[in-house]
Write a protein that holds these residues in place. Sequence first.
Motif, PDB file in Angstrom:
ATOM      1  N   GLN A 125     -14.166  28.713  31.975  1.00 35.61           N
ATOM      2  CA  GLN A 125     -14.881  28.792  30.698  1.00 35.61           C
ATOM      3  C   GLN A 125     -15.852  27.617  30.666  1.00 35.61           C
ATOM      4  O   GLN A 125     -15.471  26.485  30.381  1.00 35.61           O
ATOM      5  CB  GLN A 125     -13.895  28.737  29.535  1.00 35.61           C
ATOM      6  N   LEU A 126     -17.112  27.890  30.996  1.00 33.46           N
ATOM      7  CA  LEU A 126     -18.081  26.813  31.189  1.00 33.46           C
ATOM      8  C   LEU A 126     -18.250  25.927  29.962  1.00 33.46           C
ATOM      9  O   LEU A 126     -18.559  24.739  30.097  1.00 33.46           O
ATOM     10  CB  LEU A 126     -19.424  27.392  31.631  1.00 33.46           C
TER      11      LEU A 126
ATOM     12  N   LEU B 136     -15.442  36.562  35.652  1.00 35.98           N
ATOM     13  CA  LEU B 136     -16.853  36.937  35.785  1.00 35.98           C
ATOM     14  C   LEU B 136     -17.229  38.041  34.808  1.00 35.98           C
ATOM     15  O   LEU B 136     -18.338  38.043  34.263  1.00 35.98           O
ATOM     16  CB  LEU B 136     -17.156  37.378  37.219  1.00 35.98           C
ATOM     17  N   ALA B 137     -16.310  38.967  34.583  1.00 32.62           N
ATOM     18  CA  ALA B 137     -16.576  40.082  33.665  1.00 32.62           C
ATOM     19  C   ALA B 137     -16.766  39.595  32.231  1.00 32.62           C
ATOM     20  O   ALA B 137     -17.471  40.232  31.449  1.00 32.62           O
ATOM     21  CB  ALA B 137     -15.435  41.094  33.726  1.00 32.62           C
ATOM     22  N   GLU B 138     -16.171  38.455  31.905  1.00 31.38           N
ATOM     23  CA  GLU B 138     -16.224  37.932  30.543  1.00 31.38           C
ATOM     24  C   GLU B 138     -17.411  37.022  30.264  1.00 31.38           C
ATOM     25  O   GLU B 138     -17.681  36.708  29.110  1.00 31.38           O
ATOM     26  CB  GLU B 138     -14.937  37.158  30.238  1.00 31.38           C
ATOM     27  N   SER B 139     -18.134  36.594  31.315  1.00 30.07           N
ATOM     28  CA  SER B 139     -19.154  35.572  31.087  1.00 30.07           C
ATOM     29  C   SER B 139     -20.363  35.745  31.999  1.00 30.07           C
ATOM     30  O   SER B 139     -20.259  35.561  33.213  1.00 30.07           O
ATOM     31  CB  SER B 139     -18.543  34.185  31.311  1.00 30.07           C
ATOM     32  N   SER B 140     -21.504  36.040  31.398  1.00 27.79           N
ATOM     33  CA  SER B 140     -22.731  36.138  32.196  1.00 27.79           C
ATOM     34  C   SER B 140     -23.149  34.756  32.700  1.00 27.79           C
ATOM     35  O   SER B 140     -23.711  34.628  33.786  1.00 27.79           O
ATOM     36  CB  SER B 140     -23.861  36.771  31.379  1.00 27.79           C
ATOM     37  N   ALA B 141     -22.847  33.711  31.934  1.00 27.54           N
ATOM     38  CA  ALA B 141     -23.171  32.352  32.376  1.00 27.54           C
ATOM     39  C   ALA B 141     -22.372  31.988  33.634  1.00 27.54           C
ATOM     40  O   ALA B 141     -22.912  31.393  34.570  1.00 27.54           O
ATOM     41  CB  ALA B 141     -22.896  31.349  31.262  1.00 27.54           C
ATOM     42  N   LEU B 142     -21.104  32.348  33.656  1.00 30.13           N
ATOM     43  CA  LEU B 142     -20.276  32.082  34.828  1.00 30.13           C
ATOM     44  C   LEU B 142     -20.772  32.893  36.020  1.00 30.13           C
ATOM     45  O   LEU B 142     -20.841  32.374  37.137  1.00 30.13           O
ATOM     46  CB  LEU B 142     -18.803  32.382  34.546  1.00 30.13           C
ATOM     47  N   ARG B 143     -21.131  34.158  35.801  1.00 33.58           N
ATOM     48  CA  ARG B 143     -21.682  34.980  36.902  1.00 33.58           C
ATOM     49  C   ARG B 143     -22.913  34.309  37.504  1.00 33.58           C
ATOM     50  O   ARG B 143     -23.052  34.226  38.723  1.00 33.58           O
ATOM     51  CB  ARG B 143     -22.027  36.384  36.411  1.00 33.58           C
ATOM     52  N   ALA B 144     -23.797  33.816  36.664  1.00 30.55           N
ATOM     53  CA  ALA B 144     -25.014  33.149  37.146  1.00 30.55           C
ATOM     54  C   ALA B 144     -24.668  31.861  37.889  1.00 30.55           C
ATOM     55  O   ALA B 144     -25.248  31.570  38.947  1.00 30.55           O
ATOM     56  CB  ALA B 144     -25.941  32.857  35.973  1.00 30.55           C
TER      57      ALA B 144
END
Length: 124
Positions: free
Chosen positions: A58-59, A88-96
């Motif tokens: 959780q960034l 990753l499914a929960e956070s576009s920021a984490l995916r990036a």
Amino acid sequence: MFSTKFYELHGVRVLELIAGGTKLQTYKDAVDLIGKTFENRATMIVIPVECLNSEFFQLKTRIAGELIQKFVQYRRHLVIVGDISGFLAESSALRAFVAESNRGKEVWFLPSREELDDRLARAV
């Protein structure tokens, strides 16, 4: 303290945390691991996903940034190994963040140790 093992993989000395023990959570934990790498001449740290709390992914908690910055500052390559698809499914920021990290050389998020082996083999 952390349970660890050391080995060489494609000429790289690796410190790997052993899942099931203490979870990496704090700045002090990162410093302790870095100290172990210097004692054992390891330049890469492999951390199974099971050794991290969910807050790491959780960034907004800034835990990942703080820990990763410390490893990079001491020129230690960091590899997080395991399935993080749920995070990753929960956070576009984490995916990036993960996508950008995997393009570089200092921090990788990889699904398996086999992927680490393949990636290091290509890098050598």
